[in-house]
Design an enzyme around this catalytic site. Structure first.
Site, short mmCIF file in Angstrom:
data_model
loop_
_atom_site.label_atom_id
_atom_site.label_comp_id
_atom_site.label_asym_id
_atom_site.label_seq_id
_atom_site.Cartn_x
_atom_site.Cartn_y
_atom_site.Cartn_z
N ARG A 1 0.86 -1.18 0.00
CA ARG A 1 0.00 0.00 0.00
C ARG A 1 0.89 1.24 0.00
NH1 ARG A 1 -2.40 -3.60 3.78
NH2 ARG A 1 -4.55 -4.19 3.23
N LYS B 1 -2.32 -2.34 7.64
CA LYS B 1 -3.74 -2.13 7.90
C LYS B 1 -4.23 -3.14 8.93
CE LYS B 1 -8.02 -1.20 5.39
NZ LYS B 1 -8.65 -1.16 4.05
N HIS C 1 -2.74 2.97 -5.77
CA HIS C 1 -3.37 1.69 -5.44
C HIS C 1 -3.53 0.82 -6.68
CE1 HIS C 1 -4.68 -0.10 -1.73
NE2 HIS C 1 -5.75 -0.62 -2.30
N ARG D 1 -0.77 -1.63 -6.84
CA ARG D 1 -0.99 -2.77 -5.95
C ARG D 1 -2.02 -3.73 -6.56
NH1 ARG D 1 -1.50 -4.62 -0.39
NH2 ARG D 1 -3.69 -4.86 0.23
N HIS E 1 -4.69 -9.04 3.18
CA HIS E 1 -6.14 -8.97 3.27
C HIS E 1 -6.63 -9.82 4.45
CE1 HIS E 1 -6.79 -7.85 -1.25
NE2 HIS E 1 -6.51 -6.80 -0.49
N TYR F 1 -10.26 -9.83 -7.56
CA TYR F 1 -9.33 -9.82 -8.68
C TYR F 1 -9.60 -10.95 -9.67
CZ TYR F 1 -6.87 -6.54 -5.70
OH TYR F 1 -6.56 -5.46 -4.91
#
Length: 321
Positions: A140, A165, A270, A273, A296, A305
């Site tokens: 990120r 995150k 982003h 990424r 994630h 994706y």
């Protein structure tokens, strides 16, 4: 009455509680914004005299009158739940049904490998390296800005992302093509540290209370920012420190590079990424591995994706072939 015996102001209590719980400065700033907004919306009434009905009315206002995004409305709700649960220690009970901002389902913009290389060709110096890491390691933007010397492991070709995150650590790939540039960046960080040691010993910012536990950490090579800001600044305690490069500077450089690359669709940091994830899945990488590399929390987030690649149809073919 002695001023020293006065209870702390509400916002001071909010900030103190967040720091005890180790919330990031960005989250602290965001939560304080929404709490102040909530108080102003209700005519400067103190939150202790309000509750679920007032929160519901505020969230309705954000969705219906201000047309905020779903993520923004949830952010405001999280700030108020934090206020009542951890600061005021007042149970909210059920807020009830309220108008929720619509959460449109949109597929992320991704670039082909060739398009990414075109974008990177319009970046130079540290900005080129940062863009390369976002694409080559799936970092990120803020994770890239926060890299320190100690996070790079050349021997194992691994990058450690600390307090990403959700305040979670993880490891990800260190692309072979980045090794030379990273070594140059480490040399630059070493020279900058040597200069600062001879001109005032300005330390780098450190996580939590590490500077009290290890007083020399801020001027040790391992803790130096890989991408430092151009000049020192004052922290929240008024101490002169060196922070990492500001994310907005990187965003500006990448946005300019994407315009210069004449891409058919707009992108951002982003996007690099996103492109990392789709390239790995296209190569046949297991989706759980991609989930871990991206950091994630849920594999459902990573599965978006597969739709970008058109691989979510279980082999079904069109009647036209």
């Amino acid at each position: 009455m002695d001023t020293q015996s006065k209870p702390p102001k509400l916002m001071d209590r909010v900030k103190a509680t967040m720091r005890v719980k180790r919330y990031s400065p960005r989250t602290e700033k965001t939560y304080c914004y929404w709490i102040r907004f909530f108080i102003r919306f209700h005519g400067m009434r103190h939150p202790s005299g309000m509750g679920a009905p007032e929160i519901k009315a505020f969230l309705e206002h954000l969705a219906v009158e201000r047309h905020v995004a779903a993520a923004t409305q949830n952010q405001a709700l999280n700030a108020l739940v934090f206020l009542y649960r951890h600061v005021l220690e007042q149970p909210l009970g059920e807020i009830g049904e309220f108008s929720r901002a619509r959460r449109p389902r949109r597929l992320p913009v991704v670039l082909s490998h060739e398009e990414v290389l075109r974008v990177l060709s319009h970046l130079s110096g540290p900005m080129h390296l940062m863009g390369t890491l976002m694409y080559g390691s799936g970092l990120r933007l803020i994770e890239t800005c926060r890299l320190r010397v100690r996070d790079i492991d050349f021997e194992r070709q691994v990058i450690t992302v600390r307090a990403g995150k959700g305040d979670k650590d993880r490891t990800t790939l260190l692309p072979t093509t980045c090794i030379s540039s990273l070594q140059k960046q480490l040399t630059t960080a070493t020279h900058q540290l040597e200069y600062r040691l001879h001109h005032g010993q300005v330390p780098v910012t450190l996580p939590h209370a590490l500077d009290r536990k290890y007083p020399n950490a801020g001027i040790s090579l391992a803790w130096q920012w890989l991408f430092p800001a151009s000049r020192p600044c004052c922290d929240m305690d008024g101490k002169v420190v060196l922070h990492h490069v500001h994310p907005s500077a990187v965003q500006k450089a990448v946005k300019h590079a994407m315009r210069a690359a004449s891409l058919p669709r707009p992108g951002s940091c982003h996007t690099l990424r996103h492109s990392f994830a789709t390239q790995l899945l296209n190569q046949g990488t297991d989706i759980r591995t991609v989930q871990e590399l991206l950091g994630h929390k849920s594999v459902e987030t990573t599965q978006i994706y597969t739709h970008v690649l058109g691989k979510g149809f279980a082999g079904v073919r069109s009647p036209l072939g």
